[in-house]
Write an enzyme that holds these catalytic residues in place. Structure first.
Site, PDB file in Angstrom:
ATOM      1  CG  HIS A  82      -1.736   1.251   1.337  1.00  0.00           C
ATOM      2  ND1 HIS A  82      -2.906   1.391   0.630  1.00  0.00           N
ATOM      3  CD2 HIS A  82      -1.562   2.414   2.009  1.00  0.00           C
ATOM      4  CE1 HIS A  82      -3.426   2.584   0.879  1.00  0.00           C
ATOM      5  NE2 HIS A  82      -2.636   3.220   1.704  1.00  0.00           N
ATOM      6  CG  ASP A 161     -11.786   4.094   6.597  1.00  0.00           C
ATOM      7  OD1 ASP A 161     -11.217   4.886   7.375  1.00  0.00           O
ATOM      8  OD2 ASP A 161     -11.571   4.076   5.375  1.00  0.00           O
ATOM      9  NE  ARG A 168      -9.765  10.935  10.185  1.00  0.00           N
ATOM     10  CZ  ARG A 168      -8.947  10.180   9.452  1.00  0.00           C
ATOM     11  NH1 ARG A 168      -9.352   9.025   8.960  1.00  0.00           N
ATOM     12  NH2 ARG A 168      -7.717  10.569   9.209  1.00  0.00           N
ATOM     13  CB  SER A 183      -8.208   5.403   8.044  1.00  0.00           C
ATOM     14  OG  SER A 183      -8.638   5.533   6.720  1.00  0.00           O
ATOM     15  CE  LYS A 187      -8.860   2.976   3.816  1.00  0.00           C
ATOM     16  NZ  LYS A 187      -9.110   4.376   3.544  1.00  0.00           N
TER      17      LYS A 187
HETATM   18  N1  URA Z   1      -5.744   7.557   3.558  1.00  0.00           N
HETATM   19  C1  URA Z   1      -6.681   6.801   4.173  1.00  0.00           C
HETATM   20  O1  URA Z   1      -7.074   5.780   3.643  1.00  0.00           O
HETATM   21  N2  URA Z   1      -7.151   7.199   5.369  1.00  0.00           N
HETATM   22  C2  URA Z   1      -6.741   8.303   5.977  1.00  0.00           C
HETATM   23  O2  URA Z   1      -7.206   8.590   7.072  1.00  0.00           O
HETATM   24  C3  URA Z   1      -5.784   9.102   5.334  1.00  0.00           C
HETATM   25  C4  URA Z   1      -5.298   8.700   4.123  1.00  0.00           C
END
Ligand code: URA
Ligand code: CA
Length: 433
Positions: A82, A161, A168, A183, A187
């Protein structure tokens, strides 16, 4: 339990228990807890932070808020990579076949680009015929057979999320390391990987503008991953200038092919070898990072990495002759324009986000989720930080299917900065394991 009590607890800098976090995320996903209470909690977390236990609990609560992809039908250790997002970041296109070529299964779920950062799915779609919609079964079968497949995001992954991130975004609570880390990790964990390699970018084109912040984010994510049983490593890499020379979907496919032939830009090649070594090591294909790197380097030069790319492209319906004749197969732009330097000097800075925005203005990215992108559009940097430039040299070429406006030309020109002595670029700042 009452949300008001949890908000006040966090406000007084006390740690929430795993049960409290689970309850909060479950009730928020079900819309029992309203946005305004969750905003207050996000702000309390922003100021007070979270303990290691809280961060892991939050991550797992978000994982459990939706579907979890089951990759157990795929043999071997599934390693995911990632990137926290960058400009001209072509690494996945190189890494997927490269790591597969040493025998590690790459079952990759990727996204599309938004704003000035690109997405792997859009890039792959520049190859005529390539499709990213695969059933769970076909996906697993392809990875078992070829060691590599890439699919678009599907299913209801981490809905908590999605809701929390949107909240946010409008409440000034994006830039909180525990919230960003949970977050991202939620994922990755929900998409089923056994092991995770993180590329945390730092610099003008990245979320984390300095190395200290990037290191803290990387360390936090590695701890979360390990605490929930996923082998995790991180690389802190530079995003003060774009990665490689090409920015734009079709242009980056060509750049990835060059790299898989061992003829790619130095920085992109090096980053792929560093990240790829971690993936190959975690995937059990090498006895050490050094051993992994040797195997990967060999495959960039003996044709095996390129062969894995061809198999991968063909299996997903794409025209694999793109590997031998990229210019003949990839979409061509109707308009091109060279950016000519008006002075002598050494490149000291290429402002990544601004150059990314210029590529987007040429058609390479989306302004909104619904925009159509021009797969031929983008720009190619002939010079990178540290390179000498003489007056009259072409420093970049722009590509687009719409007429190229003066506004874009001056944006690129003003964001490739020269000085007398230049600066030496750093590519890798640290490795966290
Ligand atoms: N990328 C994400 O997936 N989440 C965040 O909170 C910030 C960047
Ligand atoms: Ca690139």
């Amino acid at each position: 339990m009452r949300m008001i009590d949890l908000i006040e607890k966090k406000q007084h800098d006390e740690a929430l228990t795993t049960d409290e976090i689970k309850w909060m995320i479950d009730q928020y996903t079900k819309e029992v807890i309203p946005d305004y209470q969750m905003s207050a909690m996000a702000m309390a977390i922003y100021f007070k932070g979270m303990t290691e236990e809280e961060r892991s609990a939050l991550t797992m609560a978000m994982v459990e808020s939706g579907d979890q992809i089951d990759l157990s039908a795929i043999e071997g250790v599934k390693v995911d990579k990632h990137s926290t997002g960058g400009v001209g970041d072509t690494t996945t296109l190189v890494l997927a076949p490269l790591v597969a070529s040493v025998g590690v299964p790459v079952a990759k779920m990727s996204g599309r680009g938004l704003g000035h950062t690109g997405g792997t799915i859009d890039k792959l779609e520049a190859i005529p015929g390539f499709h990213v919609e695969l059933s769970q079964n076909d996906f697993a079968e392809l990875v078992n057979k070829n060691k590599v497949a890439v699919v678009g995001q599907s299913g209801n992954l981490t809905p908590a999320d999605k809701k929390l991130y949107a909240l946010r975004d409008v409440t000034g609570t994006v830039e909180s390391i525990p919230l960003i880390a949970s977050s991202i990790m939620s994922k990755k964990i929900a998409s089923g990987a056994d092991a995770i390699v993180l590329d945390v970018k730092t610099g003008a084109g990245a979320f984390m503008k300095n190395v200290e912040q990037a290191r803290e984010l990387a360390e936090t994510m590695v701890k979360i991953g390990k605490s929930v049983g996923r082998d995790t490593m991180a690389v802190i890499s530079d995003m003060s200038q774009p990665l490689g020379n090409a920015i734009g979907n079709g242009l980056e496919v060509k750049e990835a092919i060059d790299t898989l032939k061992g003829e790619g830009p130095e920085d992109l090649t090096e980053l792929c070898l560093v990240l790829g070594s971690q993936m190959a090591y975690l995937g059990g294909a090498a006895s050490s990072l050094e051993d992994a790197r040797e195997k990967l380097e060999a495959n960039l030069h003996n044709g095996k990495a390129l062969a894995a790319f061809k198999v991968f492209v063909e299996a997903q319906g794409g025209d694999a002759t793109v590997a031998d004749d990229p210019d003949g197969v990839l979409p061509a732009a109707a308009f091109t324009k060279d950016i000519i330097s008006k002075e002598n000097g050494v490149v000291s800075e290429i402002v990544a986000d601004q150059v990314g925005i210029a590529a987007m203005m040429l058609g390479a990215g989306r302004e909104t989720k619904e925009s159509e992108i021009d797969l031929s559009a983008g720009l190619y940097l002939h010079k990178k930080v540290g390179d000498k430039v003489s007056e009259g040299d072409s420093i970049a070429t722009l590509y687009s299917n719409k007429e190229i406006k003066e506004e874009v030309v001056s944006k690129v020109l003003s964001n490739i900065r020269l000085s007398e002595t230049g600066t030496e670029p750093t590519l890798i700042y640290d490795i966290i394991q």
